[in-house]
Design a protein around this motif. Structure first.
Motif, PDB file in Angstrom:
ATOM      1  N   ALA A  26      18.184 -26.813 -27.020  1.00  0.00           N
ATOM      2  CA  ALA A  26      18.719 -25.483 -26.868  1.00  0.00           C
ATOM      3  C   ALA A  26      19.840 -25.255 -26.241  1.00  0.00           C
ATOM      4  N   ALA A  27      20.270 -26.324 -25.190  1.00  0.00           N
ATOM      5  CA  ALA A  27      21.396 -26.626 -24.393  1.00  0.00           C
ATOM      6  C   ALA A  27      22.439 -26.825 -25.204  1.00  0.00           C
ATOM      7  N   ILE A  28      22.256 -27.735 -26.052  1.00  0.00           N
ATOM      8  CA  ILE A  28      23.333 -28.407 -26.790  1.00  0.00           C
ATOM      9  C   ILE A  28      23.865 -27.055 -27.963  1.00  0.00           C
ATOM     10  N   GLU A  29      22.946 -26.745 -28.583  1.00  0.00           N
ATOM     11  CA  GLU A  29      23.107 -25.673 -29.636  1.00  0.00           C
ATOM     12  C   GLU A  29      23.953 -24.418 -28.709  1.00  0.00           C
ATOM     13  N   ALA A  30      23.320 -23.999 -27.592  1.00  0.00           N
ATOM     14  CA  ALA A  30      24.174 -22.764 -26.848  1.00  0.00           C
ATOM     15  C   ALA A  30      25.639 -23.179 -26.344  1.00  0.00           C
ATOM     16  N   THR A  31      25.782 -24.434 -26.164  1.00  0.00           N
ATOM     17  CA  THR A  31      27.137 -24.797 -25.462  1.00  0.00           C
ATOM     18  C   THR A  31      28.040 -25.377 -26.770  1.00  0.00           C
ATOM     19  N   ARG A  32      27.503 -25.622 -27.759  1.00  0.00           N
ATOM     20  CA  ARG A  32      28.495 -25.992 -28.706  1.00  0.00           C
ATOM     21  C   ARG A  32      29.769 -25.783 -28.893  1.00  0.00           C
ATOM     22  N   HIS A  33      30.186 -24.586 -28.492  1.00  0.00           N
ATOM     23  CA  HIS A  33      31.448 -23.871 -28.705  1.00  0.00           C
ATOM     24  C   HIS A  33      32.493 -24.523 -27.453  1.00  0.00           C
TER      25      HIS A  33
ATOM     26  N   ALA B  38      18.821 -26.127 -15.943  1.00  0.00           N
ATOM     27  CA  ALA B  38      20.143 -25.469 -16.091  1.00  0.00           C
ATOM     28  C   ALA B  38      20.110 -24.045 -16.528  1.00  0.00           C
ATOM     29  N   GLY B  39      18.507 -23.557 -17.001  1.00  0.00           N
ATOM     30  CA  GLY B  39      18.407 -22.296 -17.509  1.00  0.00           C
ATOM     31  C   GLY B  39      18.552 -22.384 -18.891  1.00  0.00           C
ATOM     32  N   TYR B  40      17.956 -23.563 -19.706  1.00  0.00           N
ATOM     33  CA  TYR B  40      17.914 -23.511 -21.112  1.00  0.00           C
ATOM     34  C   TYR B  40      15.991 -23.929 -21.280  1.00  0.00           C
ATOM     35  N   ALA B  41      15.860 -23.607 -22.768  1.00  0.00           N
ATOM     36  CA  ALA B  41      14.423 -24.058 -23.007  1.00  0.00           C
ATOM     37  C   ALA B  41      14.083 -25.478 -23.093  1.00  0.00           C
TER      38      ALA B  41
END
Length: 242
Positions: free
Chosen positions: A211-218, A204-207
């Motif tokens: 990192a994916a959880i943090e980037a989509t927390r909003h 999905a493009g995350y490291a």
């Protein structure tokens, strides 16, 4: 070789009864494990039977008899199965049970408190049957369809399986085997699941998943799950951890 009258020298067929082997079983075992068994020391002139030192045979049989497979009452070091009712060893226990003890395999397991998966066939016999079935299915593509049509419904198979296990689930050997399997398989399953999540996050493009959880927390859990490619419950679980 020369003839001998020593009472400690016996032919292979005579040794079978003395060592607890079924007729013909010792011959097969010695052929499969040539380096383990002693060589003949004499030859009986009449009948031309090779003679072995009985004490040497006893020593080898005693060393092998104590080595068991992980399956209770399964094949021993010789690949044979010991009958717990009479102590004799066979390549296949089923015919012996029906002929000598007048009981079925299920009755035998129940009498000796064995698990429903206890092996009643020699190791090489089970392997040969498995290979024969595989070859038959490869040679006849329609065989699988015929076997499936003759197989009872899954619910019936589940019921039979539950009945077969009934009364043996509390056996120490069964509990120990299941505990050992759980210690091995559960960590491996968890690691495989984590690896799958990491691969999905990278796709999905995350490291990483973190990192994916943090980037989509909003985002809401459902929206974040759709973006990462995992389930909403997985997102919630990872958010609680971080």
């Amino acid at each position: 070789m020369t003839s001998a009258a020593d009472s400690r020298l016996v032919a292979r067929r005579e040794a079978e009864a003395l060592l607890g082997y079924a007729p013909g079983s010792l011959k097969v075992t010695m052929q499969q494990q040539r380096g383990r068994w002693p060589t003949p020391v004499a030859c009986r002139v009449q009948g031309r039977a090779l003679l072995y030192d009985l004490e040497e045979l006893r020593a080898v049989a005693a060393r092998g008899g104590d080595v068991r497979s992980q399956r209770p009452a399964g094949a021993d070091a010789d690949g044979l199965v010991t009958c717990l009712s009479c102590g004799r060893r066979f390549r296949s226990l089923g015919p012996h049970l029906a002929r000598a003890h007048r009981m079925t395999a299920a009755e035998y397991r129940a009498e000796h408190r064995l698990s429903a998966t206890t092996a009643l066939m020699a190791t090489d016999v089970r392997a040969a049957l498995s290979q024969a079935r595989t070859s038959a299915m490869a040679d006849d593509p329609e065989l699988v369809a015929r076997m499936r049509s003759a197989t009872p419904p899954l619910q019936e198979l589940a019921r039979r399986s539950a009945e077969a296990r009934l009364g043996t689930d509390d056996l120490p050997a069964v509990r120990a085997a299941r505990a050992a399997a759980a210690r091995t398989t559960l960590p491996a399953a968890r690691q495989a699941r984590r690896d799958a999540f990491e691969a999905q996050a990278r796709a999905a493009g995350y490291a990483s998943v973190a990192a994916a959880i943090e980037a989509t927390r909003h985002l809401s859990s459902r929206a974040a799950a759709a973006r990462i490619g995992v389930g909403a419950s997985t997102v919630k679980r990872w958010r609680r951890r971080s």
